[in-house]
Design an enzyme around this catalytic site. Structure first.
Site, PDB file in Angstrom:
ATOM      1  N   HIS A 274     -12.282   8.268  41.628  1.00 22.75           N
ATOM      2  CA  HIS A 274     -12.063   7.004  40.915  1.00 22.75           C
ATOM      3  C   HIS A 274     -13.244   6.674  39.992  1.00 22.75           C
ATOM      4  O   HIS A 274     -14.373   7.097  40.222  1.00 22.75           O
ATOM      5  CB  HIS A 274     -11.737   5.846  41.874  1.00 22.75           C
ATOM      6  CG  HIS A 274     -12.872   5.280  42.649  1.00 22.75           C
ATOM      7  ND1 HIS A 274     -12.702   4.440  43.720  1.00 22.75           N
ATOM      8  CD2 HIS A 274     -14.227   5.415  42.523  1.00 22.75           C
ATOM      9  CE1 HIS A 274     -13.877   4.076  44.200  1.00 22.75           C
ATOM     10  NE2 HIS A 274     -14.817   4.663  43.500  1.00 22.75           N
TER      11      HIS A 274
ATOM     12  N   ASP B 230     -16.245  -3.710  37.341  1.00 21.41           N
ATOM     13  CA  ASP B 230     -15.315  -4.232  38.340  1.00 21.41           C
ATOM     14  C   ASP B 230     -15.956  -5.295  39.214  1.00 21.41           C
ATOM     15  O   ASP B 230     -17.171  -5.516  39.164  1.00 21.41           O
ATOM     16  CB  ASP B 230     -14.758  -3.085  39.200  1.00 21.41           C
ATOM     17  CG  ASP B 230     -15.846  -2.104  39.652  1.00 21.41           C
ATOM     18  OD1 ASP B 230     -17.030  -2.463  39.611  1.00 21.41           O
ATOM     19  OD2 ASP B 230     -15.488  -0.982  40.037  1.00 21.41           O
TER      20      ASP B 230
ATOM     21  N   GLU C 166      -8.111   3.914  41.011  1.00 20.36           N
ATOM     22  CA  GLU C 166      -7.861   4.868  42.082  1.00 20.36           C
ATOM     23  C   GLU C 166      -6.879   5.939  41.613  1.00 20.36           C
ATOM     24  O   GLU C 166      -6.171   5.745  40.616  1.00 20.36           O
ATOM     25  CB  GLU C 166      -7.266   4.119  43.295  1.00 20.36           C
ATOM     26  CG  GLU C 166      -8.117   2.951  43.802  1.00 20.36           C
ATOM     27  CD  GLU C 166      -9.393   3.399  44.531  1.00 20.36           C
ATOM     28  OE1 GLU C 166      -9.844   4.546  44.348  1.00 20.36           O
ATOM     29  OE2 GLU C 166      -9.949   2.579  45.284  1.00 20.36           O
TER      30      GLU C 166
ATOM     31  N   ASN D  65     -13.007  10.227  45.703  1.00 25.05           N
ATOM     32  CA  ASN D  65     -11.605  10.513  45.353  1.00 25.05           C
ATOM     33  C   ASN D  65     -11.409  10.607  43.837  1.00 25.05           C
ATOM     34  O   ASN D  65     -10.281  10.691  43.360  1.00 25.05           O
ATOM     35  CB  ASN D  65     -10.674   9.444  45.945  1.00 25.05           C
ATOM     36  CG  ASN D  65     -10.916   8.053  45.370  1.00 25.05           C
ATOM     37  OD1 ASN D  65     -11.763   7.876  44.492  1.00 25.05           O
ATOM     38  ND2 ASN D  65     -10.183   7.069  45.856  1.00 25.05           N
TER      39      ASN D  65
HETATM   40  P1  PGA Z   1     -21.518   5.348  44.992  1.00 23.25           P
HETATM   41  O1  PGA Z   1     -20.114   4.811  44.478  1.00 23.25           O
HETATM   42  O2  PGA Z   1     -22.431   5.364  43.812  1.00 23.25           O
HETATM   43  O3  PGA Z   1     -21.944   4.332  46.010  1.00 23.25           O
HETATM   44  O4  PGA Z   1     -21.277   6.718  45.561  1.00 23.25           O
HETATM   45  C1  PGA Z   1     -19.589   5.353  43.308  1.00 23.25           C
HETATM   46  C2  PGA Z   1     -18.185   4.841  43.077  1.00 23.25           C
HETATM   47  O5  PGA Z   1     -17.475   4.540  44.051  1.00 23.25           O
HETATM   48  O6  PGA Z   1     -17.781   4.765  41.906  1.00 23.25           O
END
Ligand code: PGA
Length: 245
Positions: free
Chosen positions: A138, A67, A143, A136
């Site tokens: 994702h 992304d 999302e 969450n």
């Molecule tokens: P993080 O993010 O590794 O900073 O916890 C993971 C994500 O949002 O996919």
């Protein structure tokens, strides 16, 4: 699905790098799907160490990312392009022509999404996809939603993602509200998927991913149906599931 529980963040990074290094050793021209965020940073450091030792070469590796934020220049310190260069690619022998991320500054974002999927297809698809997970559930920026997203697309960030990611920005208003992300379908088409989960803040979502409903409301839960899905979690993240796996 396989679940490996590691002691702590460093051991997750070490084991994650082992699996990725093995993939690159077995198939030096692997098409890799890489992830951003704080979780894979240690894994990238381990991979750089193995490259420096001469264990692996990225010379023929092709790199795609999950992304990118909409509206950020490639050299913006918050862009995922910048992240990948500064956390991995600048320190290996990867051919810079083989580095692909969606362009969040493209004039026509929908066209950019289509071209990104076509580019992945032109390399025969992703061999090995690395993932983190949002609190969450994702994956990439897919999302929680009513329906499963298939291809790369433009999405609006959930408020919970804006809250989680604002730590990287000076203030919350600076967090872009939109991003381009591979769809769940794009991720699912990868031949192998590796998800890293670390820290107590991910314990609840990991329990949902493993034992809750398989639903687009918890996008990572869909990966339970993937034929080659591995999770490496540290003990803190696995705290609510370790007696059941
Ligand atoms: P993080 O993010 O590794 O900073 O916890 C993971 C994500 O949002 O996919």
């Amino acid at each position: 699905m396989r679940i490996i529980v590691a002691r702590d963040y460093d051991e997750v990074s070490y084991k994650g790098a082992n699996l990725i290094a093995a993939q690159i050793m077995l198939k030096p021209n692997s098409v890799m799907g890489f992830a951003t965020g704080s979780t894979p940073e240690g894994t990238y450091q381990e991979l750089i160490r193995r490259y420096e030792k001469g264990d692996i070469s990225f010379k023929d590796v092709v790199s795609f990312n999950l992304d990118e934020y909409v509206g950020l220049e490639k050299d913006d310190p918050q862009s995922y392009h910048h992240y990948m260069m500064h956390n991995l690619h600048n320190f290996t022998d990867i051919n810079k022509q083989n580095i692909y991320l969606p362009d969040g500054k493209a004039a026509d974002l929908l066209k950019e999404c289509k071209e990104y999927d076509s580019k992945i297809e032109s390399y025969g698809g992703i061999d090995y996809q690395l993932l983190g997970i949002g609190t969450n559930g994702h994956i990439g920026f897919n999302e929680p939603a009513e329906t499963i997203s298939n291809d790369t697309m433009v999405i609006s960030l959930a408020q919970s993602t804006i809250d989680a990611n604002k730590r990287f920005f000076e203030k919350e208003e600076d967090v872009p509200r939109q991003a381009l992300t591979m769809g769940v379908g794009t991720i699912f088409r990868a031949r192998k998927v590796l998800m890293l989960v670390t820290g107590e803040g991910k314990a609840e979502i990991l329990e949902k991913v493993l034992f809750g409903d398989i639903t687009p409301q918890v996008p990572a839960s869909l990966l339970r149906m993937h034929p080659d899905f591995t999770i490496i979690a540290d003990e803190a993240a696995a705290a609510l599931v370790k007696n059941r796996i």
